[in-house]
Design an enzyme around this catalytic site. Structure first.
Site, PDB file in Angstrom:
ATOM      1  N   CYS A 204      70.677  55.173  52.577  1.00 43.53           N
ATOM      2  CA  CYS A 204      71.851  56.029  52.449  1.00 43.53           C
ATOM      3  C   CYS A 204      72.553  56.098  53.818  1.00 43.53           C
ATOM      4  CB  CYS A 204      71.458  57.429  52.000  1.00 43.53           C
ATOM      5  SG  CYS A 204      72.863  58.572  51.976  1.00 43.53           S
ATOM      6  N   ASP A 338      69.203  55.978  19.950  1.00 43.09           N
ATOM      7  CA  ASP A 338      70.440  55.741  20.686  1.00 43.09           C
ATOM      8  C   ASP A 338      70.438  54.315  21.231  1.00 43.09           C
ATOM      9  OD1 ASP A 338      72.656  55.710  22.294  1.00 43.09           O
ATOM     10  OD2 ASP A 338      71.926  57.212  23.717  1.00 43.09           O
TER      11      ASP A 338
END
Length: 432
Positions: A204, A338
């Site tokens: 990051c 799903d």
């Protein structure tokens, strides 16, 4: 999340009370093969292993180890108990099993209707890990930004496995990657290399969150160029460096091997028999399983989320020639209902090389629609809901000496394999 309490009279008294070394493996992908590799290493080291080898990783599969391997008095003779456990089930199973080692292979988006969203699964797994005693060891995939953050407040010892080579991989994660932002500050990760979905060398730029130092690290890797055959790797471990030939294709099997070696090391098994153990490893059923059907070849692949589906597509596109496909999905309890994730599967990459495709299961229309939007001509697509009839139709279109590629969900994979077993193309799973 659908799960019931495991009967403590079965697990806690038989397994939890056993003095055997207990290893639990969970995660979205790679559980079955990692468990097989770990069992092979333990067996090569002279241990007696009991495991839920069939890949049945819900409550009934976990309990079967206690039922099938104990004597009439409920005693287990094995000195290693190995459990592959579904990530929704493991928070219930761990208190009963009281494992010595817990391995988490990775966390990908998977069956959102059953598990909930990715972070809900992560929270449940992290809470489970933080409940482990200091005598336990946790083995985590350091290349997975979510998994590497697990167990920070755990009493148990944490170890990390993964890859740190630049021999393989891509500059950025694939489109279907689940975690591309920092789990602490939500800034976009910078990737030095991405190996598989969001697994890679990440950092990051804002808060500095990055992968931990790896205890079991793949420092060099060479994949088979044709999508099948052996992979060759070098690893760094606390016990020294080793070279290893893995007789299975794909970067996912490099991860599986690293996890298995880490699990064996955490359990205290010697590592000098690892190559011997790996030499005899074969694909688990439904894991790019090569099957001979007369003068034709079938590759049977169990796919359940974008990561596993895209991985299989990348492997088969390395095989020469145009492709005959059979795709099968069903919305049972264990498959999930799903199937929106199909739109994150890179079918466009293989579409120009599809000769014909049969869609089966009770999701035929959705599969056919996805193929149509990948620009597979509709006259190449057949819809046959019955699995046996679909198999017959698909293999009929394959020329003598040709190959059929089957990619299917959990229930259709089991159904299709039962048909193949009845025809003598494959053995019963317990004969393998």
């Amino acid at each position: 999340m659908i799960a019931r309490r495991i009967d403590p009279n079965v697990l806690k008294s038989v397994v939890g009370g056993s003095k055997a070394k207990k290893i639990v493996i969970t995660g979205s992908n790679g559980k079955t093969t990692t468990a097989r590799m770990t069992a092979a290493i333990a067996d090569a080291a002279g241990h007696r292993v009991s495991q839920n080898r069939t890949g049945s990783n819900l409550l009934q599969g976990v309990t079967s180890v206690a039922v099938n391997f104990s004597d009439l008095f409920g005693r287990l003779e094995s000195d290693v108990l190995l459990f592959e456990i579904d990530e929704a089930t493991i928070p219930l199973a761990v208190p009963e099993i009281q494992p010595d080692v817990v391995v988490i292979t990775n966390i990908f988006r998977d069956q959102l209707d059953r598990y909930g969203e990715l972070y809900a699964v992560a929270r449940a797994l992290n809470e489970m890990l933080e409940s482990l005693p200091e005598t336990a060891t946790i083995l985590l995939n350091g290349n997975d930004p979510q998994v590497a953050n697990f167990g920070i407040n755990a009493k148990a010892k944490r170890l990390f496995f993964g890859l740190e080579t630049k021999d393989i991989g891509t500059p950025v994660p694939e489109q279907s990657a689940d975690i591309i932002r920092c789990i602490h500050c939500d800034s976009d990760f910078n990737y030095e290399v991405a190996y598989l979905s969001h697994l890679g060398l990440y950092r990051c730029p804002e808060c500095g969150y990055t992968l931990p130092n790896l205890d079991i690290a793949v420092t060099s890797a060479a994949l088979a160029e044709n999508g099948e055959g052996a992979s060759h790797i070098k690893l760094r471990t606390p016990k020294g460096e080793m070279k290893l030939e893995i007789p299975l294709p794909g970067v996912h099997n490099i991860y599986n091997a690293a996890a298995a070696i880490g699990a064996a090391m955490a359990a205290g098994f010697p590592l000098d028999t690892v190559q011997t153990a790996m030499t005899n490893i074969r694909t688990a059923f439904g894991r790019m399983e090569k099957i001979q059907a007369g003068d034709k070849t079938i590759y049977l692949s169990f796919v359940k989320n974008p990561t596993s589906f895209n991985l299989m597509l990348r492997l088969i596109t390395q095989h020469p020639g145009k492709k005959h496909l059979l795709l099968a999905m069903s919305h049972t309890v264990v498959d999930g209902q799903d199937f929106g994730w199909l739109w994150d599967v890179d079918l466009e990459d293989i579409a120009p090389n599809i000769l014909d495709a049969v869609c089966s299961g009770n999701k035929t229309e959705e599969l056919a629609m996805r193929l149509k939007y990948a620009e597979v001509p509709t006259d190449k697509i057949s819809l046959i809901e019955d699995r046996e009839a679909a198999l017959d139709a698909a293999i009929k279109q394959v020329e003598p000496g040709g190959t059929l590629y089957i990619m299917s969900g959990y229930t259709p994979t089991q159904e299709l394999r039962r048909v193949m077993q009845k025809r003598g193309w494959v053995k019963h799973f317990w004969e393998e």
